[in-house]
Design an enzyme around this catalytic site. Structure first.
Site, PDB file in Angstrom:
ATOM      1  N   HIS A   1      49.075  36.933  41.350  1.00  0.00           N
ATOM      2  CA  HIS A   1      49.468  36.727  42.755  1.00  0.00           C
ATOM      3  C   HIS A   1      50.984  36.693  42.900  1.00  0.00           C
ATOM      4  O   HIS A   1      51.537  37.136  43.904  1.00  0.00           O
ATOM      5  CB  HIS A   1      48.919  35.391  43.283  1.00  0.00           C
ATOM      6  CG  HIS A   1      47.554  35.486  43.906  1.00  0.00           C
ATOM      7  ND1 HIS A   1      47.274  36.254  45.011  1.00  0.00           N
ATOM      8  CD2 HIS A   1      46.386  34.879  43.585  1.00  0.00           C
ATOM      9  CE1 HIS A   1      45.993  36.120  45.345  1.00  0.00           C
ATOM     10  NE2 HIS A   1      45.433  35.280  44.490  1.00  0.00           N
ATOM     11  N   CYS A  38      38.511  35.244  45.440  1.00  0.00           N
ATOM     12  CA  CYS A  38      39.860  34.830  45.802  1.00  0.00           C
ATOM     13  C   CYS A  38      39.828  34.392  47.244  1.00  0.00           C
ATOM     14  O   CYS A  38      39.177  35.025  48.066  1.00  0.00           O
ATOM     15  CB  CYS A  38      40.801  36.025  45.672  1.00  0.00           C
ATOM     16  SG  CYS A  38      42.502  35.648  46.173  1.00  0.00           S
ATOM     17  N   HIS A  66      44.665  35.419  37.013  1.00  0.00           N
ATOM     18  CA  HIS A  66      44.477  35.693  38.447  1.00  0.00           C
ATOM     19  C   HIS A  66      45.665  35.152  39.257  1.00  0.00           C
ATOM     20  O   HIS A  66      46.242  35.859  40.085  1.00  0.00           O
ATOM     21  CB  HIS A  66      43.156  35.036  38.893  1.00  0.00           C
ATOM     22  CG  HIS A  66      42.851  35.157  40.358  1.00  0.00           C
ATOM     23  ND1 HIS A  66      41.736  35.811  40.833  1.00  0.00           N
ATOM     24  CD2 HIS A  66      43.510  34.714  41.457  1.00  0.00           C
ATOM     25  CE1 HIS A  66      41.740  35.760  42.167  1.00  0.00           C
ATOM     26  NE2 HIS A  66      42.802  35.089  42.566  1.00  0.00           N
ATOM     27  N   GLU A  67      46.026  33.893  39.005  1.00  0.00           N
ATOM     28  CA  GLU A  67      47.076  33.262  39.824  1.00  0.00           C
ATOM     29  C   GLU A  67      48.459  33.827  39.502  1.00  0.00           C
ATOM     30  O   GLU A  67      49.284  34.009  40.408  1.00  0.00           O
ATOM     31  CB  GLU A  67      47.063  31.732  39.643  1.00  0.00           C
ATOM     32  CG  GLU A  67      45.749  31.038  40.016  1.00  0.00           C
ATOM     33  CD  GLU A  67      45.250  31.353  41.417  1.00  0.00           C
ATOM     34  OE1 GLU A  67      46.058  31.733  42.288  1.00  0.00           O
ATOM     35  OE2 GLU A  67      44.025  31.247  41.644  1.00  0.00           O
TER      36      GLU A  67
HETATM   37 ZN   LIG Z   1      43.497  34.648  44.437  1.00  0.00          ZN
END
Ligand SMILES: [Zn+2]
Length: 148
Positions: free
Chosen positions: A114, A68, A110-111
């Protein structure tokens, strides 16, 4: 910030990072200090997703070393769903859905994490599976990082 400007900023930031560090396939608005629920991913083609939500996920999981650009020197071993269905809107507010598998599926997980303040290191299988990138490269070489 208007959505178009935000997406331009996300794309430019991602591409700039990638040119300097050699990795980076996605970015989420909180990473550039915006509270809007917008992500930008680029694997085969650029794609912006507004208000993305995972509506379905496979029971089957994959394990991979994730990185990341919020912590570029670290790698974390995580488990992700092998496939996900995501609903989102485009810049005009039109609704879409997509089915993603493998690399795109793990990137979207993953995004979207966030957007809720969850980082890959929070998802690490255990504390032994967070390592420095240099150590990871030494151990793994540059072999494919996706382990199904
Ligand atoms: Zn990330």
């Amino acid at each position: 910030m208007p959505l178009r400007g935000l997406v331009d900023d996300l794309r430019d930031t991602l591409r700039d990072f990638r040119s300097r560090h050699g990795f980076g396939r996605g970015i989420a608005a909180p990473q550039i200090g915006s509270g809007q629920r917008v992500i930008f991913v680029e694997i085969d083609r650029p794609m912006e997703l507004v208000n993305p939500v995972i509506v379905k996920q496979s029971r089957k999981m994959m394990t991979l070393w994730d990185d990341c650009f919020s912590f570029p020197t670290l790698m974390a071993k995580v488990r992700r769903h092998l496939s996900v269905d995501v609903r989102y809107q485009d810049l005009e507010g039109k609704r879409h859905s997509l089915h993603a598998e493998g690399p795109l599926a793990e990137l979207l997980q993953h995004e979207i994490d966030h957007l809720d303040g969850i980082l890959a290191i929070d998802r690490a299988i255990d504390s032994k599976h967070i390592v420095y990138r240099t150590e990871y490269d030494r151990r793994q070489g540059h072999a494919a990082r996706l382990v199904l």
